[in-house]
Design a protein around this motif. Sequence first.
Motif, PDB file in Angstrom:
ATOM      1  N   ALA A 156     -13.210  30.095 -12.016  1.00 44.67           N
ATOM      2  CA  ALA A 156     -13.631  31.151 -13.044  1.00 44.67           C
ATOM      3  C   ALA A 156     -13.424  30.723 -14.650  1.00 44.67           C
ATOM      4  O   ALA A 156     -14.638  31.005 -15.310  1.00 44.67           O
ATOM      5  N   LYS A 157     -12.557  30.170 -14.798  1.00 44.61           N
ATOM      6  CA  LYS A 157     -12.213  29.074 -16.337  1.00 44.61           C
ATOM      7  C   LYS A 157     -13.294  28.441 -16.363  1.00 44.61           C
ATOM      8  O   LYS A 157     -13.883  28.446 -17.642  1.00 44.61           O
ATOM      9  N   THR A 158     -13.811  27.506 -15.597  1.00 44.76           N
ATOM     10  CA  THR A 158     -14.965  26.651 -15.560  1.00 44.76           C
ATOM     11  C   THR A 158     -16.170  27.408 -15.834  1.00 44.76           C
ATOM     12  O   THR A 158     -16.992  26.803 -16.798  1.00 44.76           O
ATOM     13  N   ALA A 159     -16.650  28.434 -15.058  1.00 45.97           N
ATOM     14  CA  ALA A 159     -17.908  29.021 -15.182  1.00 45.97           C
ATOM     15  C   ALA A 159     -17.735  29.646 -16.587  1.00 45.97           C
ATOM     16  O   ALA A 159     -18.949  29.659 -17.277  1.00 45.97           O
ATOM     17  N   SER A 160     -16.699  30.345 -16.924  1.00 45.76           N
ATOM     18  CA  SER A 160     -16.587  31.149 -18.255  1.00 45.76           C
ATOM     19  C   SER A 160     -16.807  29.797 -19.556  1.00 45.76           C
ATOM     20  O   SER A 160     -17.553  30.178 -20.365  1.00 45.76           O
ATOM     21  N   GLY A 161     -16.210  28.874 -19.327  1.00 53.41           N
ATOM     22  CA  GLY A 161     -16.627  27.741 -20.265  1.00 53.41           C
ATOM     23  C   GLY A 161     -18.150  27.286 -20.306  1.00 53.41           C
ATOM     24  O   GLY A 161     -18.496  27.068 -21.490  1.00 53.41           O
ATOM     25  N   TRP A 162     -18.595  27.026 -19.050  1.00 53.17           N
ATOM     26  CA  TRP A 162     -19.825  26.670 -19.083  1.00 53.17           C
ATOM     27  C   TRP A 162     -20.769  27.720 -19.712  1.00 53.17           C
ATOM     28  O   TRP A 162     -21.714  27.383 -20.232  1.00 53.17           O
ATOM     29  N   MET A 163     -20.594  29.129 -19.306  1.00 52.32           N
ATOM     30  CA  MET A 163     -21.201  30.183 -19.841  1.00 52.32           C
ATOM     31  C   MET A 163     -21.382  30.024 -21.468  1.00 52.32           C
ATOM     32  O   MET A 163     -22.434  30.226 -22.310  1.00 52.32           O
ATOM     33  N   SER A 164     -20.119  29.912 -22.063  1.00 50.28           N
ATOM     34  CA  SER A 164     -19.759  29.747 -23.494  1.00 50.28           C
ATOM     35  C   SER A 164     -20.650  28.717 -24.031  1.00 50.28           C
ATOM     36  O   SER A 164     -21.294  28.720 -25.276  1.00 50.28           O
ATOM     37  N   ASP A 165     -20.594  27.309 -23.382  1.00 54.73           N
ATOM     38  CA  ASP A 165     -21.379  26.260 -23.841  1.00 54.73           C
ATOM     39  C   ASP A 165     -22.620  26.449 -23.728  1.00 54.73           C
ATOM     40  O   ASP A 165     -23.598  26.028 -24.632  1.00 54.73           O
ATOM     41  N   MET A 217       0.914  -1.319  -0.108  1.00 57.49           N
ATOM     42  CA  MET A 217       0.038   0.009   0.128  1.00 57.49           C
ATOM     43  C   MET A 217       0.961   1.227   0.161  1.00 57.49           C
ATOM     44  O   MET A 217       1.902   1.284   0.875  1.00 57.49           O
ATOM     45  N   SER A 218       0.583   2.099  -0.911  1.00 56.70           N
ATOM     46  CA  SER A 218       1.565   3.283  -1.058  1.00 56.70           C
ATOM     47  C   SER A 218       0.712   4.503  -0.545  1.00 56.70           C
ATOM     48  O   SER A 218      -0.652   4.504  -0.906  1.00 56.70           O
ATOM     49  N   ILE A 219       1.006   5.582  -0.228  1.00 52.10           N
ATOM     50  CA  ILE A 219       0.582   6.971   0.180  1.00 52.10           C
ATOM     51  C   ILE A 219       0.812   7.883  -0.846  1.00 52.10           C
ATOM     52  O   ILE A 219       1.880   8.162  -0.990  1.00 52.10           O
ATOM     53  N   SER A 220      -0.169   8.411  -1.255  1.00 57.84           N
ATOM     54  CA  SER A 220      -0.004   9.177  -2.407  1.00 57.84           C
ATOM     55  C   SER A 220       0.510  10.551  -2.012  1.00 57.84           C
ATOM     56  O   SER A 220       0.419  11.063  -0.810  1.00 57.84           O
ATOM     57  N   SER A 221       1.424  11.416  -2.716  1.00 56.23           N
ATOM     58  CA  SER A 221       2.084  12.600  -2.369  1.00 56.23           C
ATOM     59  C   SER A 221       1.335  13.561  -3.077  1.00 56.23           C
ATOM     60  O   SER A 221       1.539  14.867  -2.791  1.00 56.23           O
ATOM     61  N   GLU A 222       0.142  13.357  -3.653  1.00 58.82           N
ATOM     62  CA  GLU A 222      -0.568  14.402  -4.604  1.00 58.82           C
ATOM     63  C   GLU A 222      -1.102  15.112  -3.083  1.00 58.82           C
ATOM     64  O   GLU A 222      -1.877  14.806  -2.292  1.00 58.82           O
ATOM     65  N   ARG A 223      -1.086  16.533  -3.621  1.00 62.93           N
ATOM     66  CA  ARG A 223      -1.846  17.613  -2.546  1.00 62.93           C
ATOM     67  C   ARG A 223      -2.977  18.167  -3.329  1.00 62.93           C
ATOM     68  O   ARG A 223      -2.924  18.386  -4.766  1.00 62.93           O
ATOM     69  N   LEU A 224      -3.518  18.822  -2.478  1.00 61.70           N
ATOM     70  CA  LEU A 224      -4.766  19.733  -3.091  1.00 61.70           C
ATOM     71  C   LEU A 224      -4.252  21.058  -3.723  1.00 61.70           C
ATOM     72  O   LEU A 224      -3.312  21.337  -3.156  1.00 61.70           O
ATOM     73  N   PRO A 225      -4.603  21.540  -4.626  1.00 62.41           N
ATOM     74  CA  PRO A 225      -4.288  22.793  -5.380  1.00 62.41           C
ATOM     75  C   PRO A 225      -4.700  23.779  -4.106  1.00 62.41           C
ATOM     76  O   PRO A 225      -5.508  23.773  -3.353  1.00 62.41           O
ATOM     77  N   SER A 226      -3.845  24.868  -4.192  1.00 66.19           N
ATOM     78  CA  SER A 226      -4.184  26.019  -3.419  1.00 66.19           C
ATOM     79  C   SER A 226      -5.638  26.836  -3.477  1.00 66.19           C
ATOM     80  O   SER A 226      -5.946  26.636  -4.756  1.00 66.19           O
ATOM     81  N   ALA A 227      -5.992  27.328  -2.680  1.00 66.42           N
ATOM     82  CA  ALA A 227      -7.228  28.203  -2.766  1.00 66.42           C
ATOM     83  C   ALA A 227      -7.095  29.109  -4.058  1.00 66.42           C
ATOM     84  O   ALA A 227      -8.053  29.415  -4.714  1.00 66.42           O
ATOM     85  N   ASP A 228      -6.048  29.884  -4.331  1.00 65.89           N
ATOM     86  CA  ASP A 228      -5.917  30.724  -5.385  1.00 65.89           C
ATOM     87  C   ASP A 228      -5.980  29.894  -6.604  1.00 65.89           C
ATOM     88  O   ASP A 228      -6.742  30.416  -7.632  1.00 65.89           O
ATOM     89  N   THR A 229      -5.383  28.728  -6.612  1.00 69.29           N
ATOM     90  CA  THR A 229      -5.460  28.007  -8.034  1.00 69.29           C
ATOM     91  C   THR A 229      -6.792  27.653  -8.070  1.00 69.29           C
ATOM     92  O   THR A 229      -7.294  27.577  -9.386  1.00 69.29           O
ATOM     93  N   LEU A 230      -7.701  27.062  -7.180  1.00 66.14           N
ATOM     94  CA  LEU A 230      -8.844  26.693  -7.385  1.00 66.14           C
ATOM     95  C   LEU A 230      -9.889  27.787  -7.622  1.00 66.14           C
ATOM     96  O   LEU A 230     -10.620  27.569  -8.794  1.00 66.14           O
ATOM     97  N   ALA A 231      -9.668  29.116  -7.235  1.00 70.05           N
ATOM     98  CA  ALA A 231     -10.197  30.043  -7.567  1.00 70.05           C
ATOM     99  C   ALA A 231     -10.195  30.537  -9.198  1.00 70.05           C
ATOM    100  O   ALA A 231     -11.219  30.788 -10.016  1.00 70.05           O
ATOM    101  N   GLY A 232      -8.835  30.450  -9.573  1.00 65.04           N
ATOM    102  CA  GLY A 232      -8.588  30.784 -10.998  1.00 65.04           C
ATOM    103  C   GLY A 232      -9.358  29.679 -11.837  1.00 65.04           C
ATOM    104  O   GLY A 232      -9.933  29.984 -12.883  1.00 65.04           O
ATOM    105  N   GLN A 233      -9.184  28.279 -11.657  1.00 64.00           N
ATOM    106  CA  GLN A 233      -9.962  27.336 -12.105  1.00 64.00           C
ATOM    107  C   GLN A 233     -11.276  27.575 -12.273  1.00 64.00           C
ATOM    108  O   GLN A 233     -12.096  27.372 -13.256  1.00 64.00           O
TER     109      GLN A 233
END
Length: 93
Positions: free
Chosen positions: A19-28, A1-17
Amino acid sequence: MSISSERLPSADTLAGQAAKTASGWMSDAVIEIDKLFGKGYSKQHPELVAAFMQTAGLDEAAMHLRGLALAHQRVDDTLEVLSERITQILERG
């Protein structure tokens, strides 16, 4: 069994994502609504764009909940295996 070293993105990164996601949804939303009802219909009916985006957001939330449920199941399965192994060790010794 291995422990993943993957970490959650920062709050700033998530906020930027977000906005891009919402913009994409709006265009769609505009593309799909206009394709279905005719060019310019989405502009005349922003409530449909809002409903489309809300639905997309709910779908994304459901996918995240599914991921959490799968992770929970993996933890539960691992704990069950560990419990069985410990029981076997204690019965032997």
